[in-house]
Design a protein around this motif. Structure first.
Motif, PDB file in Angstrom:
ATOM      1  N   GLN A  72      -8.593   7.422   2.467  1.00  0.00           N
ATOM      2  CA  GLN A  72      -7.954   6.953   1.238  1.00  0.00           C
ATOM      3  C   GLN A  72      -8.906   7.079   0.045  1.00  0.00           C
ATOM      4  N   GLN A  73     -10.196   6.840   0.306  1.00  0.00           N
ATOM      5  CA  GLN A  73     -11.182   6.970  -0.761  1.00  0.00           C
ATOM      6  C   GLN A  73     -11.314   8.428  -1.193  1.00  0.00           C
ATOM      7  N   LEU A  74     -11.234   9.356  -0.238  1.00  0.00           N
ATOM      8  CA  LEU A  74     -11.270  10.783  -0.566  1.00  0.00           C
ATOM      9  C   LEU A  74     -10.056  11.182  -1.410  1.00  0.00           C
ATOM     10  N   LYS A  75      -8.931  10.591  -1.111  1.00  0.00           N
ATOM     11  CA  LYS A  75      -7.733  10.845  -1.921  1.00  0.00           C
ATOM     12  C   LYS A  75      -7.950  10.366  -3.349  1.00  0.00           C
ATOM     13  N   LYS A  76      -8.547   9.181  -3.476  1.00  0.00           N
ATOM     14  CA  LYS A  76      -8.801   8.614  -4.796  1.00  0.00           C
ATOM     15  C   LYS A  76      -9.854   9.414  -5.558  1.00  0.00           C
ATOM     16  N   ASP A  77     -10.919   9.804  -4.854  1.00  0.00           N
ATOM     17  CA  ASP A  77     -12.035  10.476  -5.517  1.00  0.00           C
ATOM     18  C   ASP A  77     -11.759  11.933  -5.843  1.00  0.00           C
ATOM     19  N   TYR A  78     -11.051  12.632  -4.933  1.00  0.00           N
ATOM     20  CA  TYR A  78     -10.928  14.083  -5.071  1.00  0.00           C
ATOM     21  C   TYR A  78      -9.503  14.615  -4.958  1.00  0.00           C
ATOM     22  N   GLY A  79      -8.542  13.736  -4.784  1.00  0.00           N
ATOM     23  CA  GLY A  79      -7.163  14.195  -4.706  1.00  0.00           C
ATOM     24  C   GLY A  79      -6.777  14.803  -3.373  1.00  0.00           C
ATOM     25  N   PHE A  80      -7.543  14.528  -2.311  1.00  0.00           N
ATOM     26  CA  PHE A  80      -7.172  15.029  -0.989  1.00  0.00           C
ATOM     27  C   PHE A  80      -5.809  14.468  -0.577  1.00  0.00           C
ATOM     28  N   GLU A  81      -5.070  15.243   0.171  1.00  0.00           N
ATOM     29  CA  GLU A  81      -3.827  14.760   0.770  1.00  0.00           C
ATOM     30  C   GLU A  81      -4.159  14.218   2.151  1.00  0.00           C
ATOM     31  N   VAL A  82      -3.856  12.967   2.403  1.00  0.00           N
ATOM     32  CA  VAL A  82      -4.242  12.340   3.670  1.00  0.00           C
ATOM     33  C   VAL A  82      -3.042  11.649   4.310  1.00  0.00           C
ATOM     34  N   LYS A  83      -3.067  11.637   5.631  1.00  0.00           N
ATOM     35  CA  LYS A  83      -1.969  11.029   6.382  1.00  0.00           C
ATOM     36  C   LYS A  83      -2.497  10.592   7.749  1.00  0.00           C
ATOM     37  N   TYR A  84      -1.904   9.533   8.301  1.00  0.00           N
ATOM     38  CA  TYR A  84      -2.298   9.101   9.645  1.00  0.00           C
ATOM     39  C   TYR A  84      -1.068   8.999  10.539  1.00  0.00           C
ATOM     40  N   LEU A  85      -1.312   9.080  11.833  1.00  0.00           N
ATOM     41  CA  LEU A  85      -0.291   8.842  12.846  1.00  0.00           C
ATOM     42  C   LEU A  85      -0.862   7.889  13.888  1.00  0.00           C
ATOM     43  N   GLU A  86      -0.016   7.014  14.402  1.00  0.00           N
ATOM     44  CA  GLU A  86      -0.417   6.033  15.417  1.00  0.00           C
ATOM     45  C   GLU A  86       0.321   6.315  16.724  1.00  0.00           C
ATOM     46  N   PRO A  87      -0.334   6.912  17.716  1.00  0.00           N
ATOM     47  CA  PRO A  87       0.332   7.100  19.006  1.00  0.00           C
ATOM     48  C   PRO A  87       0.610   5.754  19.664  1.00  0.00           C
ATOM     49  N   LYS A  88       1.768   5.633  20.253  1.00  0.00           N
ATOM     50  CA  LYS A  88       2.141   4.380  20.922  1.00  0.00           C
ATOM     51  C   LYS A  88       1.822   4.414  22.415  1.00  0.00           C
ATOM     52  N   THR A  89       1.760   5.626  22.971  1.00  0.00           N
ATOM     53  CA  THR A  89       1.398   5.799  24.380  1.00  0.00           C
ATOM     54  C   THR A  89       0.446   6.980  24.484  1.00  0.00           C
ATOM     55  N   ASP A  90      -0.183   7.136  25.629  1.00  0.00           N
ATOM     56  CA  ASP A  90      -1.081   8.271  25.847  1.00  0.00           C
ATOM     57  C   ASP A  90      -0.349   9.603  25.674  1.00  0.00           C
ATOM     58  N   ALA A  91       0.923   9.612  26.031  1.00  0.00           N
ATOM     59  CA  ALA A  91       1.708  10.847  25.943  1.00  0.00           C
ATOM     60  C   ALA A  91       1.928  11.295  24.500  1.00  0.00           C
ATOM     61  N   ASP A  92       1.723  10.389  23.549  1.00  0.00           N
ATOM     62  CA  ASP A  92       1.941  10.728  22.135  1.00  0.00           C
ATOM     63  C   ASP A  92       0.732  11.391  21.490  1.00  0.00           C
ATOM     64  N   VAL A  93      -0.430  11.303  22.123  1.00  0.00           N
ATOM     65  CA  VAL A  93      -1.667  11.709  21.458  1.00  0.00           C
ATOM     66  C   VAL A  93      -1.675  13.194  21.119  1.00  0.00           C
ATOM     67  N   VAL A  94      -1.428  14.054  22.110  1.00  0.00           N
ATOM     68  CA  VAL A  94      -1.451  15.496  21.850  1.00  0.00           C
ATOM     69  C   VAL A  94      -0.381  15.895  20.834  1.00  0.00           C
ATOM     70  N   PRO A  95       0.866  15.437  20.973  1.00  0.00           N
ATOM     71  CA  PRO A  95       1.867  15.794  19.949  1.00  0.00           C
ATOM     72  C   PRO A  95       1.488  15.324  18.542  1.00  0.00           C
ATOM     73  N   ASN A  96       0.881  14.145  18.455  1.00  0.00           N
ATOM     74  CA  ASN A  96       0.479  13.647  17.130  1.00  0.00           C
ATOM     75  C   ASN A  96      -0.607  14.523  16.521  1.00  0.00           C
ATOM     76  N   LEU A  97      -1.631  14.852  17.293  1.00  0.00           N
ATOM     77  CA  LEU A  97      -2.679  15.745  16.796  1.00  0.00           C
ATOM     78  C   LEU A  97      -2.106  17.114  16.442  1.00  0.00           C
ATOM     79  N   ASN A  98      -1.224  17.591  17.299  1.00  0.00           N
ATOM     80  CA  ASN A  98      -0.645  18.921  17.109  1.00  0.00           C
ATOM     81  C   ASN A  98       0.247  18.988  15.869  1.00  0.00           C
ATOM     82  N   GLN A  99       0.790  17.846  15.480  1.00  0.00           N
ATOM     83  CA  GLN A  99       1.633  17.805  14.286  1.00  0.00           C
ATOM     84  C   GLN A  99       0.828  18.225  13.056  1.00  0.00           C
TER      85      GLN A  99
END
Length: 347
Positions: A72-99
């Motif tokens: 978020q600080q990078l977005k404020k300082d330099y205008g980076f586009e940032v986003k997060y994802l929260e996997p709910k199960t282990d099975a979500d981790v690879v799809p979330n990263l792959n997104q």
């Protein structure tokens, strides 16, 4: 499985953690990274950066939150586009990263050791994509890893606990019993032992980082056994330790919690937080992410951060509840560790 050679990057660490004379604004050491842009820094390439948490929350008041605050600080300082994802199960981790990979993000962060296998898979499958991972010694040509000497910072809060306890019983609540969390436990134990060999350490691993109720239950058991101080390294689960301590103190008791990763007194209050073992995940994520835009991304290497590199510490607010003579002893041991007189074991 994967290479485990660790490469210390002193030049990068100096760049990351020491203020230069370039007119940069200093970051608050306990509330997040950030150097305000000035001069030609305003022309830094704007990146798209994604982040995938462990199975805890981005608002865990611990390492996930620290990493997200850096982005978020990078977005404020330099205008980076940032986003997060929260996997709910282990099975979500690879799809979330792959997104993020499929969306052509410039960099994808994984915030925990537990995500190393998923990062390994996707980094191998997508050699032209960049990844970052926290708490890992993963060495791959398109991955920047950062690992901390948690045992060193934990030793210092162990000194505080050992010299502050009135019952000679001290607790530790861990999340999963994995190497990174064992470093917290072992360092804490060694710090206690150095100043108070008669104190007993009571250890409870909940097995999860995202269960506040389990943290509260573990803390209840330890306090019932006579402990008056608990150090947690359990992510969101650790919030339950604070909840239990606050409940007991409201009924006339007096117990303490030692926070982790961030200065948790700023969240849970000075009345219950003795000190915190600050792990500067925010600084690492901020500076390594920024280095990609500057053409110096440390792919294929591990940035290792301990006391000497200013990567771990006790909270700056520790003097509120820790006696001056105890803080003096902490400084004595800090220098011994930095000078190599004491080598704190990892396991």
């Amino acid at each position: 499985m994967k290479k485990t050679m660790k490469t210390v990057l002193p030049l990068l660490l100096v760049f990351m953690l020491v203020l230069t004379a370039c007119g940069q604004k200093a970051a608050n050491p306990n509330t997040g990274a950030g150097n305000a842009p000035s001069g030609n820094q305003q022309n830094i390439k704007k990146l798209k950066i994604g982040m995938v948490t462990d199975l805890g929350s981005v608002n865990d008041k611990s390492f996930n939150q620290s990493a997200w605050e850096a982005l978020q600080q990078l977005k404020k300082d330099y205008g980076f586009e940032v986003k997060y994802l929260e996997p709910k199960t282990d099975a979500d981790v690879v799809p979330n990263l792959n997104q993020f990979v499929k969306a052509n993000y410039d960099l994808t962060w994984a915030t925990a050791y537990t995500l190393a296998d998923a990062v390994t898979q996707l980094a191998n499958e997508n050699p032209n994509s960049n990844f970052g991972i926290v708490d890992s010694d993963l060495v791959l040509p398109n991955v920047a890893s950062v690992s901390f000497k948690e045992q060193e910072g934990s030793f210092l809060v162990g000194v505080i606990a050992g010299l502050t306890t009135k019952t000679n019983k001290i607790g530790f609540v861990g999340g999963m019993e994995i190497p990174v969390i064992k470093r917290f436990e072992v360092g804490f134990r060694e710090g206690i032992k150095a100043v108070n060999p008669d104190a007993k350490l009571i250890v409870n691993y909940t097995g999860l980082f995202n269960r506040v109720d389990m943290g509260k239950s573990a803390a209840s058991t330890i306090y019932n056994d006579g402990a008056d101080i608990i150090f947690h390294a359990a992510g969101l689960t650790g919030n339950g330790v604070f909840n239990e301590a606050k409940e007991r103190n409201s009924k006339g008791g007096k117990v303490w919690v030692i926070g982790v990763d961030k200065d948790q007194s700023l969240i849970f209050g000075d009345d219950v937080t003795l000190t915190s073992m600050v792990k500067k995940v925010d600084e690492a994520v901020y500076q390594i992410s920024k280095s990609l835009a500057e053409g110096s991304f440390p792919a294929g290497q591990v940035t290792l951060m301990g006391l000497k590199e200013n990567g771990v510490d006790i909270a700056a607010t520790s003097s509120k509840n820790v006696a001056p003579e105890v803080l003096a002893k902490v400084e004595e041991y800090r220098q011994k560790i930095i000078n190599g007189e004491i080598v704190v074991p990892e396991q």
